[in-house]
Design a protein around this motif. Structure first.
Motif, PDB file in Angstrom:
ATOM      1  N   VAL A 126       0.881  -1.164   0.000  1.00  0.00           N
ATOM      2  CA  VAL A 126       0.000   0.000   0.000  1.00  0.00           C
ATOM      3  C   VAL A 126       0.919   1.214   0.000  1.00  0.00           C
ATOM      4  O   VAL A 126       1.851   1.285   0.803  1.00  0.00           O
ATOM      5  CB  VAL A 126      -0.886   0.029   1.267  1.00  0.00           C
ATOM      6  N   GLU A 127       0.666   2.141  -0.917  1.00  0.00           N
ATOM      7  CA  GLU A 127       1.583   3.261  -1.036  1.00  0.00           C
ATOM      8  C   GLU A 127       0.881   4.573  -0.693  1.00  0.00           C
ATOM      9  O   GLU A 127      -0.284   4.759  -1.034  1.00  0.00           O
ATOM     10  CB  GLU A 127       2.118   3.321  -2.463  1.00  0.00           C
ATOM     11  N   GLU A 128       1.604   5.409  -0.013  1.00  0.00           N
ATOM     12  CA  GLU A 128       1.050   6.728   0.292  1.00  0.00           C
ATOM     13  C   GLU A 128       2.053   7.787  -0.155  1.00  0.00           C
ATOM     14  O   GLU A 128       3.247   7.668   0.124  1.00  0.00           O
ATOM     15  CB  GLU A 128       0.799   6.836   1.800  1.00  0.00           C
ATOM     16  N   GLU A 129       1.560   8.800  -0.831  1.00  0.00           N
ATOM     17  CA  GLU A 129       2.462   9.859  -1.270  1.00  0.00           C
ATOM     18  C   GLU A 129       2.667  10.857  -0.142  1.00  0.00           C
ATOM     19  O   GLU A 129       1.738  11.145   0.614  1.00  0.00           O
ATOM     20  CB  GLU A 129       1.876  10.554  -2.501  1.00  0.00           C
ATOM     21  N   ARG A 138       7.503   9.007  -1.041  1.00  0.00           N
ATOM     22  CA  ARG A 138       6.387   8.151  -0.675  1.00  0.00           C
ATOM     23  C   ARG A 138       6.752   7.161   0.422  1.00  0.00           C
ATOM     24  O   ARG A 138       7.931   6.913   0.692  1.00  0.00           O
ATOM     25  CB  ARG A 138       5.854   7.427  -1.904  1.00  0.00           C
ATOM     26  N   GLN A 183       5.833   3.230   1.640  1.00  0.00           N
ATOM     27  CA  GLN A 183       5.190   1.973   1.248  1.00  0.00           C
ATOM     28  C   GLN A 183       5.068   1.063   2.450  1.00  0.00           C
ATOM     29  O   GLN A 183       5.983   0.960   3.253  1.00  0.00           O
ATOM     30  CB  GLN A 183       6.038   1.258   0.187  1.00  0.00           C
ATOM     31  N   LYS A 231       6.566  10.660   9.183  1.00  0.00           N
ATOM     32  CA  LYS A 231       5.390   9.890   8.785  1.00  0.00           C
ATOM     33  C   LYS A 231       5.584   8.411   9.122  1.00  0.00           C
ATOM     34  O   LYS A 231       4.710   7.766   9.712  1.00  0.00           O
ATOM     35  CB  LYS A 231       5.152  10.077   7.282  1.00  0.00           C
ATOM     36  N   GLU A 257       3.204   6.517  12.058  1.00  0.00           N
ATOM     37  CA  GLU A 257       2.367   5.365  11.715  1.00  0.00           C
ATOM     38  C   GLU A 257       2.492   4.272  12.762  1.00  0.00           C
ATOM     39  O   GLU A 257       1.572   3.515  12.992  1.00  0.00           O
ATOM     40  CB  GLU A 257       2.835   4.773  10.374  1.00  0.00           C
TER      41      GLU A 257
END
Lengths: 294, 286, 122
Positions: free
Chosen positions: B50-53, B119, B121, B148, B152
């Motif tokens: 799952v990728e987040e920019e 990003r 991942q 980030k 998380e």
């Protein structure tokens, strides 16, 4: 002055080992260590004199005068870097502060000011014919690109008449590397035949290409993984990047370094191989029309 | 329990140690904070990514509102703004996203927009959750990505988390170890190795974090890093010998503990020792 | 017409400085009056974005022509917006370059190097 920069992308591929051998072989009169986060070159190039030291100032840091502070919290709310805390008194974490001046701007009573901060130390060794420029960044300082620029400036101004300089670069692809790339004539990338080494090498080649600098690759510790060595060579051939040769893994290299010697000071297999890499690199660096300057 | 793995320079085996410890711990989290050169994912080859920019905020100017007072240009410590021929120009690669220009614009001509810097991942490899931070080439700072990555995992206190830190002792490393309960320093047996070990040792001491050293690439003969640890009274957690089997597994991006019984034993016992140390430190603290 | 050149010293015979953003001084030469003025480059001490700040200063001084050995992307953007023409210096001395420019012998500066992301060019 022709400048040869030695880079690796990934750390630990033997950049400094090879740089020190090149310095020895070329009897270089000017060299610099741009790995300001973790400089190592000085450990192996013997200096006979004490260096000239100079404080390096990075971005200024905010300071709160607690006498004037009303504890309104404006500075803390507006700081984007979470650099201000209020454990009783308001204070600035100098490691998180980027010196942007927002706190100074929003403080209603002028209790916050930006103060110059020492971020590292520049060292310049000049003994006899040789000039060696290096630096050490203070722990936790983030603006190393500018310090790299200062290291290169020192070497240029102290060794004006020298036609050739060797620069040991820093790992990664970030700002110190970009700063070390500027104005050099050629980059030699020391690659390592591991999957991670290849991935990092590709990133650093992309960065060097963006700057239009002539780039060549040599493979260090090639024999533990022939398959990956061939992969690197094929990659370079496909990309039109010149290959400067292979250097074998050699436990004598570790012994030489631990004795404060370069690998060309003793009779060993890696030393013999690096001599070949050296002569090829010099040929490419000084070839006609070479040194595409950005 | 958060364990940060760090070293004074790259290539000492930081990723080798953190990847193999995370893999041998079975249910664990591995976070790659080396955002400039993230290599852990090459070993774990995580699935279900799952990728987040990740973006930062930079100013955007409304030319109709700007009246050219140039207060923002004069304020910006990074020189990210210029005012030429009745037009404000924003240089987004120089901007540090401090928000100062927006705060002080008397005409409210500046607003914020997002700029992509990289990003994050998230994926899985067997029972290891793998987080990778990737900084786009040429971006000045990876710190927002590291923040980030660590945010998380803020609430996963019960899990064993391994943080693969960037090399060196710059501020980005400090950001990576801020919340760690314990630090593992990986050192090479060379003169360079000991010099760099000393640097990270000073850094970790500054943060008052408990620490231990893993000696990597051990050969016969003198080990300057080992000597350093003994002199300074630093706990030596383990020794990883230099050998071709490990070298070849590692250079092919294989996880040694998943391929070889010998390394499973070495890293299991290293993990036990680390856990014991962390336990001692936390109980002696309270 | 006003010409700007980054110089190492406050002299018409000074060498051209290799760095645009971090040059200690700018020589501003007015071809109409044949007078020179030297500006201190306040951008030289910037940690980042020196080229941008220096270019702003050049533009604010109503310069028409810049003679420089090298130039970064960001500074070039500022100068282009200000409609300043950029030529490449070919010799060391500032004066020789001015003469060469007036004689129409200097080439336009074509190679603009990639930005250094605010961390200091050369």
């Amino acid at each position: 002055m022709k400048q040869l920069l030695i880079l690796s992308g990934k750390g630990g591929t033997g950049k400094t080992t090879i740089a020190s051998a090149f310095i020895k072989l070329s009897k270089a009169r000017a060299y610099a260590d741009c790995d300001v986060d973790a400089p190592n070159l000085h450990l192996i190039t013997k200096q006979n004199s004490l260096p000239k030291k100079k404080d390096y100032y990075g971005l200024p840091k905010a300071k709160i005068d607690t006498e004037l502070c009303l504890e309104c919290g404006q500075c803390m709310q507006n700081c984007r870097f979470e650099a201000i805390s209020a454990d009783g008194k308001y204070k600035v974490d100098p490691f998180a502060c980027e010196g942007c001046g927002v706190c100074e701007l929003v403080c209603p009573v002028g209790a916050v000011t930006l103060k110059p901060a020492v971020a590292g130390e520049l060292l310049l060794y000049t003994d006899g014919e040789k000039v060696f420029s290096t630096a050490q960044l203070k722990m936790g300082s983030g603006t190393s690109g500018m310090l790299v620029t200062e290291v290169k400036k020192q070497i240029k101004s102290a060794a004006v008449d020298v036609e050739f300089a060797i620069i040991d670069g820093s790992p990664g692809i970030g700002c110190p590397v970009i700063a070390s790339l500027s104005g050099v004539d050629m980059v030699l990338i020391v690659a390592e035949p591991s999957i991670s080494g290849i991935s990092d090498m590709e990133r650093i080649i992309n960065t060097a290409e963006k700057f239009g600098v002539k780039t060549a690759v040599c493979i260090n510790k090639f024999d533990p993984n022939m398959q990956n060595t061939e992969k690197i060579e094929n990659f370079c051939i496909n990309q039109g990047i010149s290959l400067m040769g292979r250097i074998p893994f050699d436990s004598d290299a570790v012994k030489a370094i631990n004795n404060g010697q370069t690998i060309v000071d003793i009779d060993c297999t890696s030393g013999a191989a690096v001599k070949v890499v050296y002569s090829k690199t010099m040929e490419l660096l000084f070839e006609e029309g070479g040194g595409l300057r950005s | 329990m958060k364990i940060a793995v760090l070293s004074g320079k790259g290539g000492t085996g930081k990723t080798l140690v953190s990847v193999n410890l995370a893999a041998v711990a079975k249910t664990s989290t591995y976070i790659d904070c080396d955002v400039e050169e993230p290599n852990g994912h090459l070993f774990f080859k995580p699935k279900d990514i799952v990728e987040e920019e990740i973006s930062v905020k930079i100013p955007k100017v409304d030319g109709n509102l700007c009246r050219g007072c140039r207060r923002c240009v004069e304020f910006c410590k990074f020189n990210a703004l210029a005012y030429i021929k009745d037009k404000l120009i924003v240089f987004k690669d120089v901007c540090h996203s401090c928000g100062g220009c927006i705060l002080l614009c008397p005409e409210k001509a500046l607003t914020e927009k997002e700029k992509l810097i990289g990003r994050v991942q998230k994926g899985t490899s067997e029972k290891v959750t793998v987080y990778t931070g990737i900084l786009n080439p040429g971006e000045p700072s990876g710190i927002p990505i590291i923040k980030k990555l660590l945010d998380e995992n803020e609430h996963e206190r019960d899990k064993t988390v391994f943080i693969d830190c960037p090399p060196g002792s710059a501020c980005i490393v400090m950001e990576s170890i801020k919340d760690a309960d314990y630090c593992i320093l990986v050192a090479e047996p060379t003169l360079f190795g000991v010099h760099n070990l000393n640097m990270v040792y000073e850094l970790v001491k500054l943060f008052n974090k408990p620490l231990g050293v893993v000696l990597n690439k051990c050969l016969d003969g003198e080990n300057p890093s080992e000597k350093f640890c003994i002199e300074k009274g630093i706990q030596i957690l383990g020794r990883i010998p230099f050998d071709n089997e490990l070298g070849s597994l590692n250079s092919n991006a294989e996880i040694a503990v998943r391929k070889s019984e010998k390394y499973r034993t070495i890293f299991s016992s290293l993990l036990e020792d680390v856990k014991k140390e962390v336990h001692n430190e936390t109980t002696s603290d309270s | 017409m006003k010409i700007a050149i980054p110089v190492d010293e406050k002299s018409l015979n000074s060498n051209v400085c290799v760095s645009f953003g971090r040059t200690p001084y700018f020589l501003i030469y007015d071809t109409d009056t044949q007078k020179s003025v030297f500006l201190d480059n306040s951008a030289a001490a910037s940690t980042g974005g020196a080229g941008i700040k220096a270019a702003q200063m050049i533009a604010d001084n109503k310069v028409n022509i810049l003679l420089t050995p090298r130039l970064g992307e960001n500074a070039a953007d500022v100068l282009k917006s200000a409609e300043i023409e950029i030529f490449k210096t070919t010799t060391a001395s500032a004066k020789d370059n001015i003469d060469a420019f007036i004689a129409g012998k200097l080439p336009l500066l074509n190679e603009i190097h990639a930005g250094f992301h605010g961390h200091g060019g050369k």
